[in-house]
Each structure stands twice: as structure tokens, then as C-alpha cells.
Write an enzyme that holds these catalytic residues in place. Structure first.
Site, mmCIF file in Angstrom:
data_model
loop_
_atom_site.group_PDB
_atom_site.id
_atom_site.type_symbol
_atom_site.label_atom_id
_atom_site.label_comp_id
_atom_site.label_asym_id
_atom_site.label_seq_id
_atom_site.Cartn_x
_atom_site.Cartn_y
_atom_site.Cartn_z
ATOM 1 N N MET A 30 0.840 -1.191 0.000
ATOM 2 C CA MET A 30 0.000 0.000 0.000
ATOM 3 C C MET A 30 0.884 1.254 0.000
ATOM 4 S SD MET A 30 -3.427 -1.016 2.015
ATOM 5 C CE MET A 30 -2.852 -0.804 3.680
ATOM 6 N N HIS A 37 9.615 -3.601 2.946
ATOM 7 C CA HIS A 37 9.106 -3.841 1.586
ATOM 8 C C HIS A 37 10.279 -4.096 0.626
ATOM 9 C CE1 HIS A 37 5.799 -1.030 3.115
ATOM 10 N NE2 HIS A 37 5.140 -2.110 2.779
ATOM 11 N N LYS A 149 5.671 -9.751 9.495
ATOM 12 C CA LYS A 149 5.196 -8.704 10.413
ATOM 13 C C LYS A 149 3.672 -8.735 10.528
ATOM 14 C CE LYS A 149 4.620 -4.243 11.788
ATOM 15 N NZ LYS A 149 3.280 -4.083 11.276
ATOM 16 N N ASP A 150 2.988 -8.922 9.394
ATOM 17 C CA ASP A 150 1.528 -9.053 9.411
ATOM 18 C C ASP A 150 1.193 -10.543 9.433
ATOM 19 O OD1 ASP A 150 0.790 -6.263 9.304
ATOM 20 O OD2 ASP A 150 1.662 -6.271 7.308
ATOM 21 N N GLN A 153 -2.351 -11.808 8.604
ATOM 22 C CA GLN A 153 -2.614 -11.630 7.167
ATOM 23 C C GLN A 153 -1.929 -12.739 6.375
ATOM 24 O OE1 GLN A 153 -2.447 -7.774 4.946
ATOM 25 N NE2 GLN A 153 -0.415 -8.444 4.340
ATOM 26 N N ARG A 187 3.180 2.812 9.181
ATOM 27 C CA ARG A 187 2.536 3.619 10.228
ATOM 28 C C ARG A 187 3.549 4.302 11.144
ATOM 29 N NH1 ARG A 187 -2.995 1.803 10.273
ATOM 30 N NH2 ARG A 187 -3.021 0.019 8.909
HETATM 31 O O1 PAF Z 1 0.102 -5.763 3.669
HETATM 32 C C1 PAF Z 1 -0.362 -4.867 2.927
HETATM 33 O O2 PAF Z 1 0.284 -3.868 2.641
HETATM 34 C C2 PAF Z 1 -1.772 -5.018 2.387
HETATM 35 O O3 PAF Z 1 -2.607 -5.627 3.319
HETATM 36 C C3 PAF Z 1 -1.813 -5.748 1.026
HETATM 37 C C4 PAF Z 1 -1.349 -7.181 1.141
HETATM 38 C C5 PAF Z 1 -0.967 -4.995 0.015
HETATM 39 C C6 PAF Z 1 -3.261 -5.772 0.503
HETATM 40 O O4 PAF Z 1 -3.764 -4.487 0.331
#
Ligand code: PAF
Length: 284
Positions: A30, A37, A149-150, A153, A187
């Protein structure tokens, strides 16, 4: 680096790379990119792919409109960082184009969204999985890279990918941290100096748990972590728990044959941070 804004164009870009014998590695983001990243991009590059990074602030995954409105956007800086790490294509879809003719689907997430972030952010993981599936349908990657980290998810995407037999392999990548332990997150940019100085307390709580895991009862480990958080008045703890590494169910006792995950979420002012650590089981 190619910059591509259109869904048909990114599919065509991938097809043309494939005709040249390339495989496609994908890093969905995002934006407001940080070293975490960039590590995903580096990993995808070192696996030998042509690498696509997408930047799309996905409205489907925000249950708090303020959070969406305040999400940092820094496309020009992101573009420069991506160039530097040798990303091959930046996919920047417009909302109307990405979601043209799209009806969000309700995914079966098992019980993986019943804990931790799930109840606090209703609909969040449905929004994430919907956009990931949508992005995959245009980028058609061989492998997609997600940060640990997530954790929730990542676990949910791995689970859905398996259930739905998505052809893409989901590659988990380790959390990247500042020297003081703070997990990198877009964030973090919104923390003021005092909050930034306090933020490593999340990692300190997790490492205290990790240092005592599997020797000390779960409840005692959690009490130790909580007392570390309580000493930092700028933080307000939302949850601190220990979970099964596959089901993410909260644990009251240490499992005998697998490790565990310690997870934390806390607010510092208006900024909500999450983090987690894998706890390895010396007997497993
Ligand atoms: O982890 C993220 O940045 C978001 O949840 C993702 C996987 C790009 C989906 O919008």
C-alpha cells in the site's frame, strides 16, 4: 522500471516477460515503502524473477475511515526506492480500473479471523483477501512475497491460497526491525518523537516472552509482557497473547510438538502498531 497504471497493461507486461522466458515475482503493497518492503523486492529479485511491486491503498480493508484518510502516500519517493533495488515494474492501478465489474466475495477464512486483529477490525481480512485475489488475477505472478510482520494476514493468505488452490506460491519473509527492535511499518511515519522513542516497548514485551517461552507457564509469560507494557505510559495495550502457529488460536499451555507465536497490538497516540515473534519449541 516500467510504471503501469492499467490492469490490461500489467497483464500484457507479464505475458511479454513470460514470452522472454521470465517468471514473475510480485510484492503487493500500500506504499510508503520502507526497508521491509524493499527486502521483499530483493528476495523476489534474488529468486530470479521479473519483479512487480503494486502500490494500492485498498479501501476494502479499512474499517476506520480516519485510518484510510491518514494512510501515508508518497509515490514519488516510493518510485525512487523501487528503482534503486532494481524492481522491474511498478503497478499503480486506479481504483475504478482495478475494481471495474468487481463484486467483493465472502471468503471462508476458517476461524483464522476470529482472534487478534479479526474482532478489532471487522471485515479487514475479507478486504485484504479480495484485493490480493484481484491483484493476482491481473499480475498472474508465480510467487508473491508477504512479510511475517503481518502474521495473521500472511497465515490467512496462505490458508486461502491452499483452500482455493491458487496457482501462486506464497513466500513468507522475515520482519525487518530498527536497531532498537521496532518492527518497520508504514505507520511508524505517523509517530511523533516521544511515541517513536516509546515504540520499541512492543518488541521488548515480545522478547521477554520469547526468553521465557516453553520454560515458564504461558500465563506467567503473558503477565511479564504486560508488566513491561504497563511501564510505558504512552502505550495503550489492545492485546498481547500467545497463539498456535497454524490455527492462531490463543494458547493457555505450551504445545508439545510445535512452536508458538506471541502477538501484540498497542496504540501510541492515534497510531496503532502490531508486532509478533515466533517462539521456537526446544522439544519439538
Ligand atoms: O500488507 C499490505 O500492505 C496489504 O494488506 C496488502 C497485502 C498490500 C493488501 O492491500
Amino acid at each position: 522500471m516500467d510504471i503501469i497504471r492499467n490492469t490490461n497493461a500489467i497483464s500484457e507486461w507479464g505475458a511479454s516477460r513470460r514470452r522472454q522466458g521470465s517468471t514473475i515475482g510480485f510484492v503487493p503493497t500500500m506504499g510508503a515503502l520502507h526497508q521491509g518492503h524493499l527486502d521483499l523486492i530483493r528476495q523476489a529479485k534474488s529468486d530470479g524473477h521479473s519483479v512487480v511491486c503494486s502500490i494500492f491503498v485498498n479501501p476494502l480493508q479499512f474499517n476506520d475511515p480516519n485510518d484510510l484518510a491518514n494512510y501515508p502516500v508518497r509515490i514519488e519517493e516510493d518510485r525512487r526506492l523501487l528503482e534503486k533495488v532494481g524492481c522491474d515494474a511498478l503497478f499503480l492501478p486506479e481504483r475504478e480500473n482495478l475494481f471495474k465489474g468487481f463484486e467483493p466475495e465472502r471468503f471462508d477464512l476458517g476461524s483464522l479471523d476470529e482472534f487478534w486483529e479479526g474482532p478489532i477490525r471487522p471485515g479487514h481480512f475479507q478486504g485484504v483477501v479480495n484485493v490480493v485475489q484481484r491483484l493476482f488475477s491481473f499480475v498472474r505472478p508465480d510467487k508473491a512475497y508477504f512479510g511475517e510482520k503481518d502474521r495473521q494476514q500472511l497465515t490467512i493468505i496462505q490458508w486461502v491460497a491452499k483452500q482455493r488452490r491458487w496457482p501462486e506460491s506464497i513466500i513468507p519473509c522475515p520482519t525487518v526491525r530498527e536497531n532498537d527492535g521496532l518492527a518497520l511499518s508504514s505507520r511508524n511515519l505517523r509517530l511523533n518523537q516521544l511515541e517513536r522513542d516509546a515504540a520499541p516497548v512492543l518488541f521488548q514485551a515480545l522478547t521477554t516472552i520469547a526468553n521465557n517461552a516453553f520454560d515458564t507457564p504461558v500465563a506467567v509469560c503473558l503477565a511479564m509482557g504486560r508488566s513491561i507494557m504497563e511501564k510505558e505510559p504512552l502505550t495503550s495495550l489492545e492485546y498481547l497473547g500467545i497463539a498456535h502457529p497454524e490455527t492462531l488460536e490463543p494458547l493457555r499451555a505450551w504445545p508439545s510438538s510445535v512452536g508458538a507465536i506471541a502477538l501484540i497490538a498497542a496504540r501510541l497516540g492515534s497510531v496503532r502498531l502490531i508486532d509478533n515473534l515466533f517462539l521456537s519449541n526446544p522439544r519439538a
